[in-house]
Design an enzyme around this catalytic site. Sequence first.
Site, PDB file in Angstrom:
ATOM      1  N   THR A  88       0.612  -2.734   8.600  1.00 50.06           N
ATOM      2  CA  THR A  88      -0.594  -2.048   8.129  1.00 50.06           C
ATOM      3  C   THR A  88      -1.658  -2.104   9.208  1.00 50.06           C
ATOM      4  OG1 THR A  88      -2.364  -1.969   6.479  1.00 50.06           O
ATOM      5  CG2 THR A  88      -1.356  -4.130   6.853  1.00 50.06           C
ATOM      6  N   GLN A 132       0.848  -1.201   0.000  1.00 50.40           N
ATOM      7  CA  GLN A 132       0.000   0.000   0.000  1.00 50.40           C
ATOM      8  C   GLN A 132       0.875   1.239   0.000  1.00 50.40           C
ATOM      9  OE1 GLN A 132      -3.410  -0.551   3.050  1.00 50.40           O
ATOM     10  NE2 GLN A 132      -1.850  -2.041   3.586  1.00 50.40           N
ATOM     11  N   ASN A 133       2.179   1.051   0.093  1.00 54.29           N
ATOM     12  CA  ASN A 133       3.074   2.196   0.240  1.00 54.29           C
ATOM     13  C   ASN A 133       3.331   2.879  -1.101  1.00 54.29           C
ATOM     14  OD1 ASN A 133       3.128   1.497   2.873  1.00 54.29           O
ATOM     15  ND2 ASN A 133       5.175   0.581   2.831  1.00 54.29           N
ATOM     16  N   HIS A 152      -1.652   1.634  -3.987  1.00 59.16           N
ATOM     17  CA  HIS A 152      -2.042   3.037  -3.806  1.00 59.16           C
ATOM     18  C   HIS A 152      -1.193   4.006  -4.629  1.00 59.16           C
ATOM     19  CE1 HIS A 152      -4.064   1.874   0.291  1.00 59.16           C
ATOM     20  NE2 HIS A 152      -4.722   1.453  -0.762  1.00 59.16           N
ATOM     21  N   ALA A 154       9.026  -4.475  11.698  1.00 54.16           N
ATOM     22  CA  ALA A 154       9.510  -5.010  10.421  1.00 54.16           C
ATOM     23  C   ALA A 154      11.039  -5.099  10.414  1.00 54.16           C
ATOM     24  CB  ALA A 154       9.029  -4.120   9.278  1.00 54.16           C
ATOM     25  N   CYS A 163      -6.007  15.755 -17.820  1.00 53.71           N
ATOM     26  CA  CYS A 163      -5.938  14.843 -18.972  1.00 53.71           C
ATOM     27  C   CYS A 163      -5.193  13.549 -18.664  1.00 53.71           C
ATOM     28  CB  CYS A 163      -5.322  15.549 -20.187  1.00 53.71           C
ATOM     29  SG  CYS A 163      -3.535  15.835 -20.036  1.00 53.71           S
ATOM     30  N   ASP A 194       5.991   4.733  -1.448  1.00 52.94           N
ATOM     31  CA  ASP A 194       7.440   4.948  -1.556  1.00 52.94           C
ATOM     32  C   ASP A 194       8.057   3.876  -2.459  1.00 52.94           C
ATOM     33  OD1 ASP A 194       8.290   2.589  -0.031  1.00 52.94           O
ATOM     34  OD2 ASP A 194       7.648   3.629   1.785  1.00 52.94           O
ATOM     35  N   CYS A 222      -1.182  14.613 -14.875  1.00 53.56           N
ATOM     36  CA  CYS A 222      -2.099  15.746 -14.995  1.00 53.56           C
ATOM     37  C   CYS A 222      -3.456  15.387 -14.378  1.00 53.56           C
ATOM     38  CB  CYS A 222      -2.277  16.112 -16.462  1.00 53.56           C
ATOM     39  SG  CYS A 222      -3.465  17.454 -16.662  1.00 53.56           S
TER      40      CYS A 222
HETATM   41  P1  OAD Z   1      -1.181   3.158   8.923  1.00 53.24           P
HETATM   42  O1  OAD Z   1      -0.457   4.424   9.233  1.00 53.24           O
HETATM   43  O2  OAD Z   1      -2.659   3.163   9.009  1.00 53.24           O
HETATM   44  O3  OAD Z   1      -0.705   2.023   9.910  1.00 53.24           O
HETATM   45  C1  OAD Z   1       0.648   1.783  10.145  1.00 53.24           C
HETATM   46  C2  OAD Z   1       0.752   0.475  10.896  1.00 53.24           C
HETATM   47  O4  OAD Z   1       2.132   0.177  11.020  1.00 53.24           O
HETATM   48  C3  OAD Z   1       0.152   0.467  12.308  1.00 53.24           C
HETATM   49  O5  OAD Z   1      -0.623  -0.695  12.477  1.00 53.24           O
HETATM   50  C4  OAD Z   1       1.399   0.433  13.211  1.00 53.24           C
HETATM   51  O6  OAD Z   1       1.159  -0.299  14.405  1.00 53.24           O
HETATM   52  C5  OAD Z   1       2.379  -0.300  12.331  1.00 53.24           C
HETATM   53  N1  OAD Z   1       3.789  -0.031  12.597  1.00 53.24           N
HETATM   54  C6  OAD Z   1       4.363   1.097  13.082  1.00 53.24           C
HETATM   55  N2  OAD Z   1       5.692   0.974  13.135  1.00 53.24           N
HETATM   56  C7  OAD Z   1       5.992  -0.273  12.664  1.00 53.24           C
HETATM   57  C8  OAD Z   1       7.196  -0.999  12.453  1.00 53.24           C
HETATM   58  N3  OAD Z   1       8.387  -0.456  12.734  1.00 53.24           N
HETATM   59  N4  OAD Z   1       7.112  -2.258  11.943  1.00 53.24           N
HETATM   60  C9  OAD Z   1       5.903  -2.806  11.659  1.00 53.24           C
HETATM   61  N5  OAD Z   1       4.741  -2.170  11.828  1.00 53.24           N
HETATM   62  C10 OAD Z   1       4.777  -0.912  12.331  1.00 53.24           C
HETATM   63  O7  OAD Z   1      -0.655   2.675   7.500  1.00 53.24           O
HETATM   64  P2  OAD Z   1      -1.360   1.762   6.410  1.00 53.24           P
HETATM   65  O8  OAD Z   1      -2.057   0.615   7.049  1.00 53.24           O
HETATM   66  O9  OAD Z   1      -0.354   1.497   5.375  1.00 53.24           O
HETATM   67  O10 OAD Z   1      -3.827   5.171   1.789  1.00 53.24           O
HETATM   68  O11 OAD Z   1      -2.428   2.734   5.824  1.00 53.24           O
HETATM   69  C11 OAD Z   1      -3.218   2.257   4.788  1.00 53.24           C
HETATM   70  C12 OAD Z   1      -3.526   3.361   3.834  1.00 53.24           C
HETATM   71  O12 OAD Z   1      -4.181   4.417   4.512  1.00 53.24           O
HETATM   72  C13 OAD Z   1      -2.317   4.045   3.213  1.00 53.24           C
HETATM   73  O13 OAD Z   1      -1.811   3.390   2.094  1.00 53.24           O
HETATM   74  C14 OAD Z   1      -2.872   5.344   2.842  1.00 53.24           C
HETATM   75  C15 OAD Z   1      -3.496   5.635   4.177  1.00 53.24           C
HETATM   76  O14 OAD Z   1      -4.214   6.724   4.314  1.00 53.24           O
HETATM   77  C16 OAD Z   1      -4.056   6.146   0.911  1.00 53.24           C
HETATM   78  O15 OAD Z   1      -3.398   7.166   0.893  1.00 53.24           O
HETATM   79  C17 OAD Z   1      -5.175   5.847  -0.037  1.00 53.24           C
END
Ligand code: OAD
Length: 247
Positions: free
Chosen positions: A194, A102-103, A120, A237, A131, A105, A128
């Site tokens: 996540t 989902q990253n 994502h 991680a 367009c 980066d 753009c």
């Molecule tokens: P979140 O910011 O919602 O969650 C991050 C998760 O990583 C949490 O469950 C933390 O406990 C965990 N975490 C923190 N540090 C960690 C580490 N060192 N090792 C392992 N886990 C750790 O991020 P996402 O679940 O990726 O979407 O968010 C999902 C989506 O919501 C993103 O892709 C983005 C966001 O808004 C869009 O922009 C559409």
Amino acid sequence: MTGGVPEVLRTLARSARRPVVLTGAGMSAESGVPTFRDAQTGLWERFDAASLASPDAWNTDPAVVWAWYQWRAGLVRRAQPNAGHRALAEWGERTDLRIVTQNVDDLHERAGSVVAAHLHGSLFEPRCSVCGTPAGPIEPLTEPVERLDPPPCARCGGPIRPGAVWFGEPMPTGPLDVAFDCARTCDLMLVIGTSGVVHPAAGLPVLARESGATVVEINPDPTGISHAVDHVWRTTAGIGLPALLTD
Ligand code: OAD
């Protein structure tokens, strides 16, 4: 336990034939990239990251959204893959590993992995907003600024928008199809960093489990999908993956 790794997880990782890894923002936390749901710092502390990643924010004030994404792009440029990214890249050389992220980066790629699906989008593929023409490389910000006018599209003059998928927007179908296929056909899914609240990504572990895979969550904290997985390992991680995947 072997060196802190639960024995059951070591066995699962060693015997997996078609492993899939689903990563979220926590995967890159130890590289210094703030997660979405952790508090933001500095200039951006009064903004909610999830609100900035939305069509509403863009329609209200594109200069704020563009400044935020270009600052994140700069931050990622300066960041390095962490030990977790590197452990996955090495695992991918020995197994038929597929990574769904989902990253936005590029730290998996810079560690040497091929990413099967970026659900994502990407910080580095702006286009753009009118367009859809790809904008080509744009130099990211090194210092945060609160507003930055998006540059105009070379083809139609419309404002260039970030290459990330926003809340409420449809996901690109190609990566989504790949992700569903990964979930349906894997024998082991590691769900790393996540919060498991954003769909359809959050549904992939459930689909994998329904399709017969064993699902393992690696996250220091409980999440929205902790209850729906086979095993939970409360570690990060950067610590857990090298311990689990290095023989
Ligand atoms: P979140 O910011 O919602 O969650 C991050 C998760 O990583 C949490 O469950 C933390 O406990 C965990 N975490 C923190 N540090 C960690 C580490 N060192 N090792 C392992 N886990 C750790 O991020 P996402 O679940 O990726 O979407 O968010 C999902 C989506 O919501 C993103 O892709 C983005 C966001 O808004 C869009 O922009 C559409």
